[in-house]
Design an enzyme around this catalytic site. Structure first.
Site, PDB file in Angstrom:
ATOM      1  N   VAL A 159    -112.894  58.157  95.633  1.00  0.00           N
ATOM      2  CA  VAL A 159    -113.832  59.272  95.820  1.00  0.00           C
ATOM      3  C   VAL A 159    -113.125  60.612  95.589  1.00  0.00           C
ATOM      4  O   VAL A 159    -113.618  61.472  94.841  1.00  0.00           O
ATOM      5  CB  VAL A 159    -114.455  59.229  97.241  1.00  0.00           C
ATOM      6  CG1 VAL A 159    -115.406  60.409  97.436  1.00  0.00           C
ATOM      7  CG2 VAL A 159    -115.188  57.909  97.458  1.00  0.00           C
TER       8      VAL A 159
ATOM      9  N   LYS B 149    -117.733  56.813 107.224  1.00  0.00           N
ATOM     10  CA  LYS B 149    -118.754  56.244 108.126  1.00  0.00           C
ATOM     11  C   LYS B 149    -118.131  55.554 109.331  1.00  0.00           C
ATOM     12  O   LYS B 149    -118.670  55.611 110.438  1.00  0.00           O
ATOM     13  CB  LYS B 149    -119.666  55.274 107.378  1.00  0.00           C
ATOM     14  CG  LYS B 149    -118.967  54.098 106.726  1.00  0.00           C
ATOM     15  CD  LYS B 149    -119.048  54.180 105.238  1.00  0.00           C
ATOM     16  CE  LYS B 149    -118.143  53.173 104.573  1.00  0.00           C
ATOM     17  NZ  LYS B 149    -118.224  53.231 103.125  1.00  0.00           N
TER      18      LYS B 149
ATOM     19  N   VAL C  68    -123.296  57.765 104.348  1.00  0.00           N
ATOM     20  CA  VAL C  68    -124.378  56.769 104.352  1.00  0.00           C
ATOM     21  C   VAL C  68    -125.038  56.724 102.984  1.00  0.00           C
ATOM     22  O   VAL C  68    -125.552  57.733 102.499  1.00  0.00           O
ATOM     23  CB  VAL C  68    -125.454  57.100 105.405  1.00  0.00           C
ATOM     24  CG1 VAL C  68    -126.493  55.988 105.463  1.00  0.00           C
ATOM     25  CG2 VAL C  68    -124.833  57.336 106.768  1.00  0.00           C
TER      26      VAL C  68
ATOM     27  N   GLU D  86    -114.143  44.278  97.923  1.00  0.00           N
ATOM     28  CA  GLU D  86    -112.704  44.518  98.058  1.00  0.00           C
ATOM     29  C   GLU D  86    -111.993  43.182  98.259  1.00  0.00           C
ATOM     30  O   GLU D  86    -112.627  42.169  98.546  1.00  0.00           O
ATOM     31  CB  GLU D  86    -112.464  45.438  99.246  1.00  0.00           C
ATOM     32  CG  GLU D  86    -113.005  46.835  98.984  1.00  0.00           C
ATOM     33  CD  GLU D  86    -112.744  47.772 100.136  1.00  0.00           C
ATOM     34  OE1 GLU D  86    -111.738  47.596 100.826  1.00  0.00           O
ATOM     35  OE2 GLU D  86    -113.559  48.687 100.319  1.00  0.00           O
TER      36      GLU D  86
ATOM     37  N   LYS E 208    -123.146  52.606 109.220  1.00  0.00           N
ATOM     38  CA  LYS E 208    -124.166  53.474 108.616  1.00  0.00           C
ATOM     39  C   LYS E 208    -125.440  53.472 109.465  1.00  0.00           C
ATOM     40  O   LYS E 208    -126.098  54.503 109.630  1.00  0.00           O
ATOM     41  CB  LYS E 208    -124.461  52.999 107.190  1.00  0.00           C
ATOM     42  CG  LYS E 208    -123.267  53.203 106.249  1.00  0.00           C
ATOM     43  CD  LYS E 208    -123.428  52.414 104.964  1.00  0.00           C
ATOM     44  CE  LYS E 208    -122.251  52.626 104.017  1.00  0.00           C
ATOM     45  NZ  LYS E 208    -122.226  51.684 102.896  1.00  0.00           N
TER      46      LYS E 208
HETATM   47  P1  NDP Z   1    -109.284  55.064  98.640  1.00  0.00           P
HETATM   48  O1  NDP Z   1    -108.529  54.016  99.370  1.00  0.00           O
HETATM   49  O2  NDP Z   1    -109.536  54.878  97.187  1.00  0.00           O
HETATM   50  O3  NDP Z   1    -108.532  56.472  98.802  1.00  0.00           O
HETATM   51  C1  NDP Z   1    -107.937  56.862 100.004  1.00  0.00           C
HETATM   52  C2  NDP Z   1    -107.074  58.067  99.737  1.00  0.00           C
HETATM   53  O4  NDP Z   1    -106.508  58.502 100.963  1.00  0.00           O
HETATM   54  C3  NDP Z   1    -105.912  57.804  98.777  1.00  0.00           C
HETATM   55  O5  NDP Z   1    -105.758  58.878  97.893  1.00  0.00           O
HETATM   56  C4  NDP Z   1    -104.693  57.707  99.706  1.00  0.00           C
HETATM   57  O6  NDP Z   1    -103.506  58.167  99.118  1.00  0.00           O
HETATM   58  C5  NDP Z   1    -105.116  58.687 100.776  1.00  0.00           C
HETATM   59  N1  NDP Z   1    -104.428  58.466 102.044  1.00  0.00           N
HETATM   60  C6  NDP Z   1    -104.308  57.303 102.728  1.00  0.00           C
HETATM   61  N2  NDP Z   1    -103.618  57.521 103.862  1.00  0.00           N
HETATM   62  C7  NDP Z   1    -103.294  58.821 103.865  1.00  0.00           C
HETATM   63  C8  NDP Z   1    -102.574  59.649 104.755  1.00  0.00           C
HETATM   64  N3  NDP Z   1    -102.046  59.153 105.868  1.00  0.00           N
HETATM   65  N4  NDP Z   1    -102.438  60.965 104.458  1.00  0.00           N
HETATM   66  C9  NDP Z   1    -102.982  61.475 103.322  1.00  0.00           C
HETATM   67  N5  NDP Z   1    -103.668  60.734 102.442  1.00  0.00           N
HETATM   68  C10 NDP Z   1    -103.822  59.433 102.718  1.00  0.00           C
HETATM   69  O7  NDP Z   1    -110.654  55.278  99.439  1.00  0.00           O
HETATM   70  P2  NDP Z   1    -112.070  55.714  98.861  1.00  0.00           P
HETATM   71  O8  NDP Z   1    -111.914  56.916  98.019  1.00  0.00           O
HETATM   72  O9  NDP Z   1    -112.764  54.536  98.304  1.00  0.00           O
HETATM   73  O10 NDP Z   1    -112.856  56.072 100.216  1.00  0.00           O
HETATM   74  C11 NDP Z   1    -112.623  57.289 100.878  1.00  0.00           C
HETATM   75  C12 NDP Z   1    -113.683  57.466 101.945  1.00  0.00           C
HETATM   76  O11 NDP Z   1    -114.961  57.514 101.340  1.00  0.00           O
HETATM   77  C13 NDP Z   1    -113.757  56.342 102.988  1.00  0.00           C
HETATM   78  O12 NDP Z   1    -114.096  56.882 104.236  1.00  0.00           O
HETATM   79  C14 NDP Z   1    -114.900  55.486 102.478  1.00  0.00           C
HETATM   80  O13 NDP Z   1    -115.536  54.743 103.488  1.00  0.00           O
HETATM   81  C15 NDP Z   1    -115.822  56.540 101.935  1.00  0.00           C
HETATM   82  N6  NDP Z   1    -116.743  56.062 100.934  1.00  0.00           N
HETATM   83  C16 NDP Z   1    -116.291  55.415  99.838  1.00  0.00           C
HETATM   84  C17 NDP Z   1    -117.162  54.960  98.887  1.00  0.00           C
HETATM   85  C18 NDP Z   1    -116.693  54.272  97.671  1.00  0.00           C
HETATM   86  O14 NDP Z   1    -117.532  53.854  96.859  1.00  0.00           O
HETATM   87  N7  NDP Z   1    -115.384  54.131  97.455  1.00  0.00           N
HETATM   88  C19 NDP Z   1    -118.625  55.137  99.057  1.00  0.00           C
HETATM   89  C20 NDP Z   1    -119.004  55.889 100.222  1.00  0.00           C
HETATM   90  C21 NDP Z   1    -118.092  56.313 101.143  1.00  0.00           C
HETATM   91  P3  NDP Z   1    -102.845  57.411  97.840  1.00  0.00           P
HETATM   92  O15 NDP Z   1    -103.744  57.774  96.671  1.00  0.00           O
HETATM   93  O16 NDP Z   1    -101.523  58.021  97.722  1.00  0.00           O
HETATM   94  O17 NDP Z   1    -102.875  55.964  98.171  1.00  0.00           O
HETATM   95  N1  HSE Z   2    -118.429  48.987 100.626  1.00  0.00           N
HETATM   96  C1  HSE Z   2    -119.541  49.872 100.634  1.00  0.00           C
HETATM   97  C2  HSE Z   2    -120.709  49.188  99.906  1.00  0.00           C
HETATM   98  C3  HSE Z   2    -119.153  51.162  99.939  1.00  0.00           C
HETATM   99  O1  HSE Z   2    -120.536  48.126  99.307  1.00  0.00           O
HETATM  100  O2  HSE Z   2    -121.817  49.705  99.963  1.00  0.00           O
HETATM  101  C4  HSE Z   2    -120.078  52.277 100.248  1.00  0.00           C
HETATM  102  O3  HSE Z   2    -120.019  52.676 101.586  1.00  0.00           O
END
Ligand code: NDP
Ligand code: HSE
Length: 429
Positions: free
Chosen positions: A16, A106, A133, A191, A206
């Site tokens: 994201v 969430k 959500v 995942e 959610k």
């Molecule tokens: P990712 O695992 O792809 O990204 C997580 C990021 O956080 C990475 O860049 C990671 O760094 C960084 N990170 C982890 N730990 C730390 C730390 N201690 N300090 C600083 N940075 C840190 O997650 P997503 O982007 O998929 O999801 C992010 C959020 O969005 C979550 O809350 C998820 O539930 C929500 N979300 C995601 C959706 C999706 O489709 N992916 C949909 C809706 C909500 P590094 O890059 O170095 O590993």
């Molecule tokens: N794992 C979640 C899904 C990502 O499949 O809908 C969005 O929150």
């Protein structure tokens, strides 16, 4: 137009966050015009600093998110790290340093939303979380703002894309759960550890957030009844088809008829093919909101993915920046009704129960009596015999969940009942 930029700290730059950064860069002029001031990416906190991140100035990368928030010039933080810690501490640190927050988290909001809202309010700041959500679907703001003059009585939706993809595959191809899960994994929907999705934890988080907004009360993750979808079988889909139904993992939030309590639940359910949610395919999400004056509203779209989720994050960023320029804040938590959350036993719905029984005289009567003794009225019964055994499918009228549980417990004790093959709720009629 203000020329001094509003400064943004991006906490997390994964699926994201990287899309948030890309859109902030490519749409910078539009964002400036819409906000009335430029927005500048002032720092990006990550875990692995050496990872190549296309389009991001390496000078912005840091592993010290706390220092980024404390440096004194940040206006808004975008938390897209996920999980409980360090996200919770970082959001709290942001508020303590006068920084409003956008979060997509969430899990954290469902667990600690009340405390985070309180912290935002104490410091006169915003906490926005549209992306938490149903990804890109505008849902939190329409419920929090557009429907603020109405009374929401029921919310029913598909809020997890991964499980919808799996169930859709099972329905359309006849595949079993494992086969459909393997395909979801290969395509990048599920995942490596799919537990949060398939066991319903993601949808329950959610559901807790939506229930709080819908009913202006506090609903925590623990208040949400949760059943995953790993037990749904090809036989359940065959049975659903015979009833003109399909099976979806639903989040259902209801205000009790007397208005004195609410229920929140996530479980697989049969819904008629004629229901709008039945046509939600693949990894899409859709949420059906029933409000007293507005009637029935349906929100539909991509519930996950980098760019769609970033769209919701950026909408929140624009709203917060506008508030900041107006020296105002948006709506905070609205939990004034303080309605209790009733247990699952109080939920009233219909059930589809599949039993393996002995095929001999009196068995059907015995089963029917057991339902009657527990106050559960039978709508239809279908029996198919096979070598002295029979499969019996009972569909009930509406009954409390507690009455159904009592019925099933008693059925299991009957000598003539070899097993309860499946129990599924029937919704959307
Ligand atoms: P990712 O695992 O792809 O990204 C997580 C990021 O956080 C990475 O860049 C990671 O760094 C960084 N990170 C982890 N730990 C730390 C730390 N201690 N300090 C600083 N940075 C840190 O997650 P997503 O982007 O998929 O999801 C992010 C959020 O969005 C979550 O809350 C998820 O539930 C929500 N979300 C995601 C959706 C999706 O489709 N992916 C949909 C809706 C909500 P590094 O890059 O170095 O590993
Ligand atoms: N794992 C979640 C899904 C990502 O499949 O809908 C969005 O929150």
């Amino acid at each position: 137009m203000r020329t001094r930029p509003l400064k943004v700290a991006l906490l997390g730059c994964g699926v994201v966050g990287s899309e948030v950064a890309r859109i902030m860069t490519t749409h910078a002029d539009d964002l400036t015009a819409r906000i009335g001031a430029p927005v500048e990416l002032a720092g990006v906190a990550v875990r692995r600093p050496s990872k190549v991140r296309e389009g991001i100035d390496p000078a912005l990368i840091t592993t010290d998110a706390t220092a980024l928030l404390k440096r004194g010039d940040i206006d808004v933080a975008i938390e897209v790290i996920g999980g409980i810690e360090p996200a919770r501490t970082l959001i709290t640190t942001a508020f303590e340093n006068g920084i409003s927050v956008v979060s997509a988290n969430k899990a954290l909001l469902a667990q600690d939303g009340a405390a985070l809202h309180a912290a935002a309010e104490t410091h006169g700041l915003d906490l926005y979380y549209e992306a938490a959500v149903a990804g890109a679907i505008p849902l939190v703001r329409p419920m929090r703002e557009s429907l603020a003059g109405d009374k929401i009585n029921r919310v029913m939706g598909i809020v997890n894309g991964t499980t919808n993809f799996i169930l859709d595959k099972m329905d359309s191809t006849g595949a079993g759960y494992q086969e459909a899960l393997d395909e979801a994994t290969a395509l990048g929907y599920a995942e490596a550890d799919p537990t949060a999705d398939v066991e319903g934890y993601d949808a329950a988080a959610k559901a807790a957030i939506l229930a709080g907004i819908a009913f202006h009360t506090r609903v925590r993750l623990d208040d949400v009844y949760r059943e995953g979808m790993t037990e749904v079988s090809a036989a359940d889909f065959a049975s659903a088809k015979r009833m003109g139904c399909t099976i979806k993992l639903l989040a259902i939030l209801e205000r009790a008829a007397d208005g004195e309590s609410v229920t929140a639940r996530v479980h697989p359910a049969m819904i008629p093919l004629t229901h709008p949610l039945a046509s939600v395919r693949e990894a899409y999400n859709a949420v059906f909101v029933e409000a007293e004056a507005a009637g029935r509203l349906m929100f539909y779209g991509p519930g996950a993915g980098g760019a769609p989720t970033a769209s919701a994050v950026l909408g929140d960023l624009v709203a917060i920046c506008r508030n900041k320029l107006a020296e105002a804040t948006g709506p905070g938590e609205s939990a004034y009704t303080q309605l209790p959350v009733s247990p699952m036993g109080d939920v009233v719905t219909r059930y589809h129960i599949s039993l393996d029984v002995a095929d001999k005289p009196g068995v059907l009567a015995q089963v029917a009596t057991t339902f009657a003794e527990h106050g559960v009225s039978i709508d239809t019964v279908r029996q198919q015999g096979k070598d002295g055994e029979a499969s019996l499918v009972v569909v009930t009228h509406r009954a409390p969940d507690a009455a159904l549980s009592g019925t099933v417990e008693a059925l299991r004790k009957l000598d003539t009942v070899r097993g309860v093959a499946s129990i599924m709720r029937v919704e959307g009629e």
